[in-house]
Design a protein around this motif. Structure first.
Motif, PDB file in Angstrom:
ATOM      1  N   PHE A 191      -0.806   3.618  -1.436  1.00 43.46           N
ATOM      2  CA  PHE A 191      -1.051   4.378  -0.222  1.00 43.46           C
ATOM      3  C   PHE A 191       0.030   4.078   0.800  1.00 43.46           C
ATOM      4  O   PHE A 191       0.438   2.928   0.961  1.00 43.46           O
ATOM      5  CB  PHE A 191      -2.418   4.020   0.371  1.00 43.46           C
ATOM      6  N   LYS A 211      -2.039   5.638   5.053  1.00 44.02           N
ATOM      7  CA  LYS A 211      -3.401   6.083   4.778  1.00 44.02           C
ATOM      8  C   LYS A 211      -3.484   7.282   3.826  1.00 44.02           C
ATOM      9  O   LYS A 211      -4.576   7.802   3.578  1.00 44.02           O
ATOM     10  CB  LYS A 211      -4.158   6.388   6.074  1.00 44.02           C
ATOM     11  N   GLN A 219      -2.572   8.756  -0.095  1.00 45.31           N
ATOM     12  CA  GLN A 219      -2.178   8.343  -1.439  1.00 45.31           C
ATOM     13  C   GLN A 219      -0.723   8.747  -1.666  1.00 45.31           C
ATOM     14  O   GLN A 219      -0.351   9.904  -1.450  1.00 45.31           O
ATOM     15  CB  GLN A 219      -3.078   9.014  -2.468  1.00 45.31           C
ATOM     16  N   SER A 267     -11.682   4.563  -7.581  1.00 45.05           N
ATOM     17  CA  SER A 267     -11.127   5.301  -6.449  1.00 45.05           C
ATOM     18  C   SER A 267     -10.663   4.285  -5.416  1.00 45.05           C
ATOM     19  O   SER A 267     -11.077   3.120  -5.446  1.00 45.05           O
ATOM     20  CB  SER A 267     -12.170   6.247  -5.839  1.00 45.05           C
ATOM     21  N   GLN A 281      -8.852   3.869  -1.206  1.00 48.31           N
ATOM     22  CA  GLN A 281      -8.426   4.484   0.043  1.00 48.31           C
ATOM     23  C   GLN A 281      -7.815   3.424   0.949  1.00 48.31           C
ATOM     24  O   GLN A 281      -8.036   2.216   0.774  1.00 48.31           O
ATOM     25  CB  GLN A 281      -9.574   5.193   0.740  1.00 48.31           C
ATOM     26  N   GLN A 282      -7.059   3.908   1.908  1.00 50.25           N
ATOM     27  CA  GLN A 282      -6.484   3.041   2.931  1.00 50.25           C
ATOM     28  C   GLN A 282      -7.045   3.491   4.274  1.00 50.25           C
ATOM     29  O   GLN A 282      -7.053   4.682   4.581  1.00 50.25           O
ATOM     30  CB  GLN A 282      -4.955   3.120   2.936  1.00 50.25           C
ATOM     31  N   PHE A 283      -7.467   2.534   5.044  1.00 55.11           N
ATOM     32  CA  PHE A 283      -8.148   2.832   6.296  1.00 55.11           C
ATOM     33  C   PHE A 283      -7.186   2.792   7.485  1.00 55.11           C
ATOM     34  O   PHE A 283      -6.015   2.447   7.337  1.00 55.11           O
ATOM     35  CB  PHE A 283      -9.298   1.840   6.487  1.00 55.11           C
ATOM     36  N   SER A 314      -7.111  -1.719   2.582  1.00 56.74           N
ATOM     37  CA  SER A 314      -7.406  -0.805   1.487  1.00 56.74           C
ATOM     38  C   SER A 314      -8.571  -1.355   0.682  1.00 56.74           C
ATOM     39  O   SER A 314      -8.802  -2.572   0.632  1.00 56.74           O
ATOM     40  CB  SER A 314      -6.179  -0.643   0.588  1.00 56.74           C
TER      41      SER A 314
END
Lengths: 112, 112
Positions: free
Chosen positions: A49, A52, A54, A65, A67-69, A74
């Motif tokens: 990422f 934030k 991908q 799965s 994600q990055q906040f 992450s």
């Protein structure tokens, strides 16, 4: 100097359970990478990422799965765990256009 | 398939001797990095060499890169027992900041 923080460091789960791995990059690092290292194997890239979003995707199962906040940390979410998911999961971070990725200590996941 | 292959897979030497590990890769790269891993723990970045460089030194480490042969070597001079670890090469493809692709690693044992 601050390093990449990963939590938890060790995790034991049963088959078909879910797991969430967390990664806190070095401050001011905007790119996060996830790698999986099976026993006796080399690390394999899963996903990354940047800001934030991908940025790249490797051999990550559909059951996983990530994600990055907004604070750049992450999380890697793993569902329907299988025995073969037992591995060391590394997070690495990088700042801007710098070339070096800095790795965290890893989360050792054991699926029983 | 792996980007990199390393040889030897295992190397055992006496303290004070030099250790040489080799790495080969398949695609064009932006840079090549060497990492060290102690017994299933975190990956520690050792040295980075860019595709336009042929040799680089850092303390007791010497890295060479031959892009025409798509190969690199890591030399550790005057080895110590504390150098016992697995050593991985990792390549960053031409797009800087992309995923790292690791070789299979060399297990180095330095006997006191």
């Amino acid at each position: 100097a601050a390093g990449v923080i990963q939590s938890p460091r060790h995790l034991i789960k049963e088959k078909r359970e879910t797991a969430t791995l967390k990664c806190y990059p070095i401050p001011r690092h905007d790119t996060v990478y996830w790698y999986q290292q099976g026993p006796g194997q080399d690390p394999q890239f899963l996903i990354s990422f940047y800001e934030k979003m991908q940025s790249d995707k490797g051999s990550i199962p559909d059951r996983f799965s990530a994600q990055q906040f907004s604070d750049y940390h992450s999380e890697l979410n793993m569902s329907s765990l299988e025995l073969g998911d037992s591995a060391l999961y590394f997070c690495a971070s990088r700042r801007g256009l710098e070339e070096t990725q800095y790795f965290g200590p890893g989360t050792r996941l054991l699926v029983l | 398939s792996q980007q990199g292959e390393e040889d030897p897979q295992a190397l055992s030497i006496q303290e004070g001797e030099n250790a040489t590990m080799n790495c080969s890769y398949k695609t064009s790269i932006n840079n090549l990095q060497w990492y060290r891993q102690n017994s299933g723990r975190g990956l520690v970045h050792l040295i980075l060499i860019r595709s336009n460089e042929r040799e680089k030194h850092s303390g007791r480490l010497r890295v060479t890169l031959d892009t025409s042969k798509k190969s690199s070597s890591l030399l550790i001079t005057a080895s110590r027992a504390a150098d016992t670890a697995s050593y991985f090469c990792a390549t960053d493809r031409e797009t800087s900041g992309s995923r790292l692709t690791f070789g299979e690693g060399t297990q180095l044992t330095v006997n006191p």
